[in-house]
Design a protein around this motif. Structure first.
Motif, PDB file in Angstrom:
ATOM      1  N   GLU A  64       0.862  -1.176   0.000  1.00 59.49           N
ATOM      2  CA  GLU A  64       0.000   0.000   0.000  1.00 59.49           C
ATOM      3  C   GLU A  64       0.901   1.230   0.000  1.00 59.49           C
ATOM      4  O   GLU A  64       1.727   1.424   0.896  1.00 59.49           O
ATOM      5  CB  GLU A  64      -0.890   0.011   1.247  1.00 59.49           C
ATOM      6  N   ARG A  66       0.237   5.193  -0.878  1.00 55.24           N
ATOM      7  CA  ARG A  66      -0.511   6.364  -1.319  1.00 55.24           C
ATOM      8  C   ARG A  66       0.228   7.629  -0.913  1.00 55.24           C
ATOM      9  O   ARG A  66       0.642   7.762   0.234  1.00 55.24           O
ATOM     10  CB  ARG A  66      -1.924   6.373  -0.717  1.00 55.24           C
ATOM     11  N   GLU A  78      -3.370  -7.584  -3.915  1.00 52.93           N
ATOM     12  CA  GLU A  78      -4.548  -6.726  -3.897  1.00 52.93           C
ATOM     13  C   GLU A  78      -4.448  -5.626  -4.964  1.00 52.93           C
ATOM     14  O   GLU A  78      -5.435  -5.283  -5.617  1.00 52.93           O
ATOM     15  CB  GLU A  78      -4.717  -6.107  -2.517  1.00 52.93           C
ATOM     16  N   ASN A  79      -3.261  -5.047  -5.130  1.00 51.48           N
ATOM     17  CA  ASN A  79      -3.091  -4.002  -6.146  1.00 51.48           C
ATOM     18  C   ASN A  79      -3.328  -4.541  -7.545  1.00 51.48           C
ATOM     19  O   ASN A  79      -3.891  -3.842  -8.405  1.00 51.48           O
ATOM     20  CB  ASN A  79      -1.694  -3.397  -6.043  1.00 51.48           C
ATOM     21  N   TYR A  80      -2.906  -5.773  -7.787  1.00 55.14           N
ATOM     22  CA  TYR A  80      -3.128  -6.382  -9.106  1.00 55.14           C
ATOM     23  C   TYR A  80      -4.613  -6.655  -9.335  1.00 55.14           C
ATOM     24  O   TYR A  80      -5.115  -6.496 -10.443  1.00 55.14           O
ATOM     25  CB  TYR A  80      -2.319  -7.673  -9.227  1.00 55.14           C
ATOM     26  N   ARG A  81      -5.314  -7.078  -8.274  1.00 53.44           N
ATOM     27  CA  ARG A  81      -6.750  -7.294  -8.409  1.00 53.44           C
ATOM     28  C   ARG A  81      -7.463  -5.972  -8.704  1.00 53.44           C
ATOM     29  O   ARG A  81      -8.383  -5.913  -9.531  1.00 53.44           O
ATOM     30  CB  ARG A  81      -7.304  -7.905  -7.118  1.00 53.44           C
ATOM     31  N   THR A  82      -7.003  -4.906  -8.064  1.00 53.50           N
ATOM     32  CA  THR A  82      -7.623  -3.594  -8.278  1.00 53.50           C
ATOM     33  C   THR A  82      -7.428  -3.113  -9.708  1.00 53.50           C
ATOM     34  O   THR A  82      -8.373  -2.638 -10.354  1.00 53.50           O
ATOM     35  CB  THR A  82      -7.027  -2.568  -7.301  1.00 53.50           C
ATOM     36  N   ILE A  83      -6.218  -3.248 -10.232  1.00 61.31           N
ATOM     37  CA  ILE A  83      -5.946  -2.729 -11.575  1.00 61.31           C
ATOM     38  C   ILE A  83      -6.612  -3.583 -12.646  1.00 61.31           C
ATOM     39  O   ILE A  83      -7.066  -3.082 -13.680  1.00 61.31           O
ATOM     40  CB  ILE A  83      -4.423  -2.633 -11.818  1.00 61.31           C
ATOM     41  N   THR A  85      -9.416  -5.105 -12.398  1.00 57.40           N
ATOM     42  CA  THR A  85     -10.864  -4.909 -12.365  1.00 57.40           C
ATOM     43  C   THR A  85     -11.253  -3.446 -12.578  1.00 57.40           C
ATOM     44  O   THR A  85     -12.437  -3.118 -12.502  1.00 57.40           O
ATOM     45  CB  THR A  85     -11.443  -5.389 -11.019  1.00 57.40           C
ATOM     46  N   ASP A  86     -10.263  -2.601 -12.819  1.00 57.27           N
ATOM     47  CA  ASP A  86     -10.542  -1.196 -13.058  1.00 57.27           C
ATOM     48  C   ASP A  86     -11.076  -1.005 -14.477  1.00 57.27           C
ATOM     49  O   ASP A  86     -10.434  -1.389 -15.456  1.00 57.27           O
ATOM     50  CB  ASP A  86      -9.275  -0.369 -12.857  1.00 57.27           C
ATOM     51  N   ASN A 287      -1.952   6.877  -6.100  1.00 52.91           N
ATOM     52  CA  ASN A 287      -1.827   5.514  -5.607  1.00 52.91           C
ATOM     53  C   ASN A 287      -0.684   4.831  -6.348  1.00 52.91           C
ATOM     54  O   ASN A 287      -0.866   4.220  -7.402  1.00 52.91           O
ATOM     55  CB  ASN A 287      -3.139   4.754  -5.819  1.00 52.91           C
ATOM     56  N   VAL A 290      -0.955   0.748  -6.795  1.00 52.89           N
ATOM     57  CA  VAL A 290      -1.792   0.276  -7.896  1.00 52.89           C
ATOM     58  C   VAL A 290      -1.164   0.672  -9.238  1.00 52.89           C
ATOM     59  O   VAL A 290      -1.183  -0.095 -10.207  1.00 52.89           O
ATOM     60  CB  VAL A 290      -3.217   0.837  -7.771  1.00 52.89           C
TER      61      VAL A 290
END
Length: 322
Positions: A64, A66, A78-83, A85-86, A287, A290
């Motif tokens: 994390e 920011r 988690e960052n890979y999941r966020t990007i 699904t963006d 961020n 991400v």
């Protein structure tokens, strides 16, 4: 006691003294030292400005982060999941696919065509080669602003709308709306103008390496100059160069940033992956975790596409395996 010399017999010269070679001094004495002297600064710069940022970006993508580039909390994937699904990032991949579908074949055809024309010249070849190559030295930002403010500015004083007005066609807002997507014409033409000269040089060098005996033998066999010799002789001889050009064009399409960012400054549509990553890492949220994950995903995607393209087109295979 006197010495006598026999007439007609030459006196043998004294044996030469064996001299020991003196060691070479100076910078030429040690080739290894010379190697590191000249390549050392480049390697240091490569490590500091390329390898270290890449490694730090990969490390940062698991944390994390920011408003800071210092990792604060380990978040795993988690960052890979966020990007992944963006929606904006996924749409940017679609934008890249459309952009590559336009720019790669268009640049390949235009650069090859320019190389064929320049290669056929019997005079002023160097002049035209320099003229076509000159746009390569122009900044992408400067070219994008010229296209936006002078050629396709959307008002009746712009060059494109002026020409259309001669034929009674109303003004077109080239960059104002995605429907219809006239902005693709602006983006593709500016990129085409900027990079065709560079790839023309590659094709021109390959054309000059084709043996003339092949064309002479084809003429003896009855082949007609023009399309027939181009299809059966010139194009197969340019296979390796064409493969390299297509790979370079694909990589350059993935890295498109300047023209999109400057032409579509406030647009929320039609943005490539690098612009979305720029907004994510350096926008309001900043961020970096991400953004770093997105950079890693994009890098892996470039590598996979490059390897697949090279495999399909036979890049790196020897002549005997073709």
């Amino acid at each position: 006691m006197s010495t006598t010399t026999t007439p007609g017999v030459a006196k043998s010269p004294a044996p030469a003294k064996v001299s020991k070679d003196r060691p070479r001094r100076g910078l030429r004495a040690n080739s290894t030292f010379n190697f590191w002297l000249f390549t050392g600064p480049f390697l240091i710069g490569l490590v500091i400005f390329v390898f270290v940022p890449i490694g730090w970006s990969i490390w940062l993508s698991f944390f994390e982060a920011r408003f800071t580039v210092t990792p604060s909390e380990f978040v795993g994937l988690e960052n890979y999941r966020t990007i992944l699904t963006d929606e904006d990032f996924l749409n940017s991949l679609v934008t890249f696919t459309v952009f590559a579908a336009f720019i790669v074949p268009a640049t390949w055809a235009m650069s090859l065509g320019l190389a064929l024309l320049v290669n056929r010249l019997r005079f002023m070849r160097a002049f035209f080669r320099s003229v076509f190559f000159l746009p390569t030295a122009v900044s992408y930002v400067a070219a994008a602003l010229i296209w936006k403010m002078s050629l396709f500015n959307g008002v009746r004083f712009g060059l494109a709308n002026t020409v259309l007005g001669w034929f009674g066609i109303d003004n077109i807002a080239w960059l104002a709306s995605p429907d219809p997507p006239w902005y693709w014409l602006v983006i593709v033409t500016v990129r085409l103008w900027l990079q065709s000269g560079f790839y023309m040089i590659l094709f021109l060098a390959a054309l000059q390496n084709i043996p003339r005996e092949l064309y002479e033998a084809a003429a003896i066999d009855g082949a007609k100059p023009g399309w027939q010799t181009f299809r059966h002789i010139t194009l197969p001889q340019l296979r390796a160069t064409s493969t390299a050009v297509i790979l370079l064009l694909l990589i350059a399409a993935y890295q498109a940033f300047d023209e999109f960012y400057n032409l579509l400054t406030k647009a929320t549509w039609g943005q490539p992956p690098l612009v979305e990553l720029y907004k994510m890492a350096l926008g309001e949220n900043q961020n970096y975790g991400v953004g770093s994950a997105g950079a890693v995903v994009l890098t892996v995607l470039i590598c996979v596409v490059t390897l697949l393209q090279g495999k399909i087109m036979g890049f790196g295979r020897g002549e005997e395996s073709k």
